[in-house]
Design a protein around this motif. Structure first.
Motif, PDB file in Angstrom:
ATOM      1  N   ARG A 155     -24.486  -0.348 -38.473  1.00  0.00           N
ATOM      2  CA  ARG A 155     -24.248   0.169 -37.146  1.00  0.00           C
ATOM      3  C   ARG A 155     -25.148   1.288 -36.530  1.00  0.00           C
ATOM      4  O   ARG A 155     -25.300   0.522 -35.286  1.00  0.00           O
ATOM      5  CB  ARG A 155     -22.605   0.593 -37.574  1.00  0.00           C
ATOM      6  CG  ARG A 155     -21.521  -0.222 -37.890  1.00  0.00           C
ATOM      7  CD  ARG A 155     -20.413   0.395 -37.295  1.00  0.00           C
ATOM      8  NE  ARG A 155     -20.008   2.519 -37.668  1.00  0.00           N
ATOM      9  CZ  ARG A 155     -19.753   2.527 -38.889  1.00  0.00           C
ATOM     10  NH1 ARG A 155     -19.378   1.233 -40.011  1.00  0.00           N
ATOM     11  NH2 ARG A 155     -19.214   3.297 -39.589  1.00  0.00           N
ATOM     12  N   PHE A 156     -25.504   1.806 -37.080  1.00  0.00           N
ATOM     13  CA  PHE A 156     -27.105   2.329 -36.340  1.00  0.00           C
ATOM     14  C   PHE A 156     -28.033   1.629 -35.518  1.00  0.00           C
ATOM     15  O   PHE A 156     -28.229   1.576 -34.925  1.00  0.00           O
ATOM     16  CB  PHE A 156     -27.482   3.382 -37.113  1.00  0.00           C
ATOM     17  CG  PHE A 156     -28.533   4.397 -36.918  1.00  0.00           C
ATOM     18  CD1 PHE A 156     -27.946   5.392 -35.455  1.00  0.00           C
ATOM     19  CD2 PHE A 156     -29.718   4.025 -36.949  1.00  0.00           C
ATOM     20  CE1 PHE A 156     -29.919   5.982 -35.382  1.00  0.00           C
ATOM     21  CE2 PHE A 156     -31.024   4.675 -36.169  1.00  0.00           C
ATOM     22  CZ  PHE A 156     -30.916   5.560 -35.012  1.00  0.00           C
ATOM     23  N   ASN A 157     -28.337   0.974 -36.715  1.00  0.00           N
ATOM     24  CA  ASN A 157     -29.559  -0.552 -36.226  1.00  0.00           C
ATOM     25  C   ASN A 157     -29.107  -1.414 -35.758  1.00  0.00           C
ATOM     26  O   ASN A 157     -29.628  -1.682 -34.700  1.00  0.00           O
ATOM     27  CB  ASN A 157     -29.477  -0.782 -37.806  1.00  0.00           C
ATOM     28  CG  ASN A 157     -30.369  -0.514 -38.847  1.00  0.00           C
ATOM     29  OD1 ASN A 157     -31.655   0.834 -38.217  1.00  0.00           O
ATOM     30  ND2 ASN A 157     -30.419  -0.841 -39.592  1.00  0.00           N
ATOM     31  N   LEU A 158     -27.785  -1.185 -35.084  1.00  0.00           N
ATOM     32  CA  LEU A 158     -27.568  -2.113 -34.852  1.00  0.00           C
ATOM     33  C   LEU A 158     -27.600  -1.831 -33.243  1.00  0.00           C
ATOM     34  O   LEU A 158     -27.979  -2.243 -31.740  1.00  0.00           O
ATOM     35  CB  LEU A 158     -26.547  -2.554 -34.994  1.00  0.00           C
ATOM     36  CG  LEU A 158     -25.367  -3.958 -33.749  1.00  0.00           C
ATOM     37  CD1 LEU A 158     -26.057  -5.546 -33.585  1.00  0.00           C
ATOM     38  CD2 LEU A 158     -23.842  -4.497 -34.053  1.00  0.00           C
ATOM     39  N   LEU A 159     -26.897  -0.661 -32.797  1.00  0.00           N
ATOM     40  CA  LEU A 159     -27.285   0.000 -31.516  1.00  0.00           C
ATOM     41  C   LEU A 159     -28.035   0.425 -31.399  1.00  0.00           C
ATOM     42  O   LEU A 159     -28.494   0.606 -29.975  1.00  0.00           O
ATOM     43  CB  LEU A 159     -26.272   1.381 -32.000  1.00  0.00           C
ATOM     44  CG  LEU A 159     -24.322   1.458 -30.971  1.00  0.00           C
ATOM     45  CD1 LEU A 159     -23.464   0.224 -32.452  1.00  0.00           C
ATOM     46  CD2 LEU A 159     -24.135   2.750 -31.024  1.00  0.00           C
ATOM     47  N   THR A 160     -29.108   0.795 -32.107  1.00  0.00           N
ATOM     48  CA  THR A 160     -30.361   0.697 -31.936  1.00  0.00           C
ATOM     49  C   THR A 160     -30.972  -0.002 -30.968  1.00  0.00           C
ATOM     50  O   THR A 160     -31.393   0.049 -30.269  1.00  0.00           O
ATOM     51  CB  THR A 160     -31.405   1.373 -33.118  1.00  0.00           C
ATOM     52  OG1 THR A 160     -30.669   2.266 -34.298  1.00  0.00           O
ATOM     53  CG2 THR A 160     -32.685   1.215 -32.746  1.00  0.00           C
ATOM     54  N   ASN A 161     -30.543  -1.734 -31.598  1.00  0.00           N
ATOM     55  CA  ASN A 161     -31.474  -2.822 -30.562  1.00  0.00           C
ATOM     56  C   ASN A 161     -30.467  -2.879 -29.210  1.00  0.00           C
ATOM     57  O   ASN A 161     -31.356  -2.634 -28.103  1.00  0.00           O
ATOM     58  CB  ASN A 161     -30.981  -4.018 -31.471  1.00  0.00           C
ATOM     59  CG  ASN A 161     -31.861  -3.998 -32.426  1.00  0.00           C
ATOM     60  OD1 ASN A 161     -33.359  -3.573 -32.491  1.00  0.00           O
ATOM     61  ND2 ASN A 161     -31.848  -4.453 -33.635  1.00  0.00           N
ATOM     62  N   ILE A 162     -29.100  -2.452 -29.380  1.00  0.00           N
ATOM     63  CA  ILE A 162     -28.599  -2.725 -27.725  1.00  0.00           C
ATOM     64  C   ILE A 162     -29.035  -1.111 -27.107  1.00  0.00           C
ATOM     65  O   ILE A 162     -29.021  -2.179 -26.203  1.00  0.00           O
ATOM     66  CB  ILE A 162     -26.478  -2.407 -28.355  1.00  0.00           C
ATOM     67  CG1 ILE A 162     -26.664  -3.677 -29.598  1.00  0.00           C
ATOM     68  CG2 ILE A 162     -25.668  -2.457 -26.655  1.00  0.00           C
ATOM     69  CD1 ILE A 162     -24.989  -3.843 -30.321  1.00  0.00           C
ATOM     70  N   VAL A 163     -29.181  -0.600 -27.579  1.00  0.00           N
ATOM     71  CA  VAL A 163     -28.983   0.696 -26.830  1.00  0.00           C
ATOM     72  C   VAL A 163     -30.501   0.539 -25.714  1.00  0.00           C
ATOM     73  O   VAL A 163     -30.850   1.002 -24.810  1.00  0.00           O
ATOM     74  CB  VAL A 163     -28.949   1.887 -27.226  1.00  0.00           C
ATOM     75  CG1 VAL A 163     -29.744   3.116 -26.281  1.00  0.00           C
ATOM     76  CG2 VAL A 163     -27.668   1.986 -27.704  1.00  0.00           C
ATOM     77  N   ALA A 164     -31.630   0.336 -27.168  1.00  0.00           N
ATOM     78  CA  ALA A 164     -32.687  -0.081 -26.703  1.00  0.00           C
ATOM     79  C   ALA A 164     -33.085  -1.034 -25.020  1.00  0.00           C
ATOM     80  O   ALA A 164     -33.205  -0.838 -24.049  1.00  0.00           O
ATOM     81  CB  ALA A 164     -33.737  -0.432 -27.507  1.00  0.00           C
ATOM     82  N   ASP A 165     -32.280  -2.843 -25.398  1.00  0.00           N
ATOM     83  CA  ASP A 165     -32.342  -3.320 -24.453  1.00  0.00           C
ATOM     84  C   ASP A 165     -31.288  -2.809 -23.229  1.00  0.00           C
ATOM     85  O   ASP A 165     -31.608  -2.779 -22.127  1.00  0.00           O
ATOM     86  CB  ASP A 165     -31.477  -4.366 -25.159  1.00  0.00           C
ATOM     87  CG  ASP A 165     -31.670  -5.827 -23.913  1.00  0.00           C
ATOM     88  OD1 ASP A 165     -32.787  -6.195 -24.058  1.00  0.00           O
ATOM     89  OD2 ASP A 165     -30.876  -6.729 -24.356  1.00  0.00           O
ATOM     90  N   LEU A 166     -30.312  -2.238 -23.302  1.00  0.00           N
ATOM     91  CA  LEU A 166     -29.279  -1.809 -22.289  1.00  0.00           C
ATOM     92  C   LEU A 166     -30.542  -0.602 -21.416  1.00  0.00           C
ATOM     93  O   LEU A 166     -30.237  -0.846 -20.108  1.00  0.00           O
ATOM     94  CB  LEU A 166     -28.595  -1.022 -22.843  1.00  0.00           C
ATOM     95  CG  LEU A 166     -27.252  -1.401 -23.228  1.00  0.00           C
ATOM     96  CD1 LEU A 166     -25.499  -1.267 -23.321  1.00  0.00           C
ATOM     97  CD2 LEU A 166     -26.029  -2.652 -21.469  1.00  0.00           C
ATOM     98  N   ALA A 167     -31.650  -0.294 -21.667  1.00  0.00           N
ATOM     99  CA  ALA A 167     -32.075   1.119 -21.131  1.00  0.00           C
ATOM    100  C   ALA A 167     -32.950   0.991 -20.163  1.00  0.00           C
ATOM    101  O   ALA A 167     -33.370   1.050 -19.789  1.00  0.00           O
ATOM    102  CB  ALA A 167     -33.114   2.048 -22.188  1.00  0.00           C
ATOM    103  N   CYS A 168     -33.328  -0.830 -20.321  1.00  0.00           N
ATOM    104  CA  CYS A 168     -34.596  -1.381 -19.497  1.00  0.00           C
ATOM    105  C   CYS A 168     -33.863  -1.098 -17.994  1.00  0.00           C
ATOM    106  O   CYS A 168     -33.131  -2.051 -18.005  1.00  0.00           O
ATOM    107  CB  CYS A 168     -34.471  -3.040 -19.823  1.00  0.00           C
ATOM    108  SG  CYS A 168     -36.054  -3.599 -19.322  1.00  0.00           S
ATOM    109  N   GLY A 169     -34.922  -0.543 -17.103  1.00  0.00           N
ATOM    110  CA  GLY A 169     -34.040  -0.361 -16.016  1.00  0.00           C
ATOM    111  C   GLY A 169     -33.354   0.675 -15.510  1.00  0.00           C
ATOM    112  O   GLY A 169     -32.491   0.259 -14.155  1.00  0.00           O
ATOM    113  N   ASN A 170     -32.396   0.828 -16.525  1.00  0.00           N
ATOM    114  CA  ASN A 170     -31.487   2.291 -16.214  1.00  0.00           C
ATOM    115  C   ASN A 170     -31.495   3.204 -17.244  1.00  0.00           C
ATOM    116  O   ASN A 170     -31.616   3.352 -18.425  1.00  0.00           O
ATOM    117  CB  ASN A 170     -30.410   1.093 -16.923  1.00  0.00           C
ATOM    118  CG  ASN A 170     -29.658  -0.099 -16.535  1.00  0.00           C
ATOM    119  OD1 ASN A 170     -29.683  -0.486 -15.685  1.00  0.00           O
ATOM    120  ND2 ASN A 170     -29.872  -1.767 -17.633  1.00  0.00           N
ATOM    121  N   LYS A 171     -30.280   3.982 -16.133  1.00  0.00           N
ATOM    122  CA  LYS A 171     -30.613   5.660 -16.468  1.00  0.00           C
ATOM    123  C   LYS A 171     -29.296   5.181 -18.127  1.00  0.00           C
ATOM    124  O   LYS A 171     -28.303   4.873 -17.635  1.00  0.00           O
ATOM    125  CB  LYS A 171     -30.290   6.379 -15.481  1.00  0.00           C
ATOM    126  CG  LYS A 171     -30.229   8.314 -16.306  1.00  0.00           C
ATOM    127  CD  LYS A 171     -29.945   8.745 -15.151  1.00  0.00           C
ATOM    128  CE  LYS A 171     -29.519  10.210 -16.419  1.00  0.00           C
ATOM    129  NZ  LYS A 171     -29.008  11.535 -15.529  1.00  0.00           N
TER     130      LYS A 171
END
Length: 265
Positions: A155-171
């Motif tokens: 789950r940590f690895n999965l959220l690592t990728n999700i959050v990094a992608d979501l963070a592009c251009g967003n606070k």
């Protein structure tokens, strides 16, 4: 924007003083408050779309000891979504394996088309709730493909990728709890701080006292905490957020559309 708070420890501790300091910031964040005391069998969630300092309900809660190992709090300055209870944090949702997820957010998603489909599914109308629904869908997809529940590390690895992608251009200052792991992420300088002492980890948008040991949360990484210890730390991504005049214009237009006044809410 908003302010967020987390307490993470190996033993239940009373956190009233920290919470009172945190909620004292509500004059600048008057559009709602939330409090989550996450426990294995009986999590307690309270929230209201009123200023924390004016809430009799919150006053009554804080008049008794608030004791827990995983405690989260939020005060809202609305930029996306109406001032109603369904838009107050925390957001809680279960995945297909009946694991409860909780999320609080300080930030704004300016552009992420994958969240658009959740506009019709969410209870309120915030980008923050859509983030949680999106994460849960991704967890469900992973676990269906695996044919079994995920491990904490998966789950940590999965959220690592999700959050990094979501963070592009967003606070994206996030605090997430999945029943085992507390996830912490910040991608804007000087917008999230931590204090690690004998009681455990305290994390907040601004330091809650004059202790000189408060430190900025390291940017562009996802951290996983259990029992007052960091057990996972991701690699650093490149999606640091910088506030621009275009973002200010976007906020002003959004507030006008939602009848939120001149920014003094």
């Amino acid at each position: 924007m908003c302010e967020i708070f987390c307490f993470n420890s190996d033993k239940p501790k009373q956190v009233n003083q920290c919470l009172e300091c945190f909620y004292n910031h509500s004059d600048e964040h008057p559009h709602g408050w939330g409090l989550a005391n996450m426990q294995p069998d009986d999590s307690i969630i309270n929230k209201e779309p009123v200023k924390a300092s004016c809430s009799e309900h919150l006053k009554n809660i804080l008049s008794s000891p608030v004791v827990g190992k995983n405690v989260f709090a939020h005060i809202r300055l609305a930029t996306v979504g109406e001032i109603i209870s369904p838009n107050c944090h925390p957001f809680i949702e279960a995945d297909d394996n009946n694991r409860s997820w909780m999320l609080i957010h300080n930030g704004t998603v300016f552009h992420y088309p994958e969240l658009d489909k959740y506009v019709e599914k969410e209870n309120g109308d915030t980008d923050s709730e859509r983030i949680l629904l999106y994460i849960i869908d991704k967890v469900n997809e992973f676990e269906h493909s695996k044919g079994a529940p995920s491990t904490i590390k998966e789950r940590f690895n999965l959220l690592t990728n999700i959050v990094a992608d979501l963070a592009c251009g967003n606070k994206l200052n996030l605090m997430i709890y999945d029943g085992d792991l507390t996830y912490i992420h910040s991608n804007m300088k000087d917008s999230l701080y931590y204090l690690n002492n004998d009681d455990g980890f305290l994390i907040a948008s601004t330091p809650l006292d004059d202790d000189e040991n408060w430190q900025p949360v390291e940017l562009n990484k996802l951290f996983g905490l259990i029992d007052g210890n960091i057990i996972f730390e991701s690699e650093e991504h490149d999606n640091e957020f910088f506030f621009t005049d275009e973002h200010l214009k976007w906020f002003e237009e959004s507030m006008k559309e939602n009848n939120l006044g001149d920014g003094n809410e």
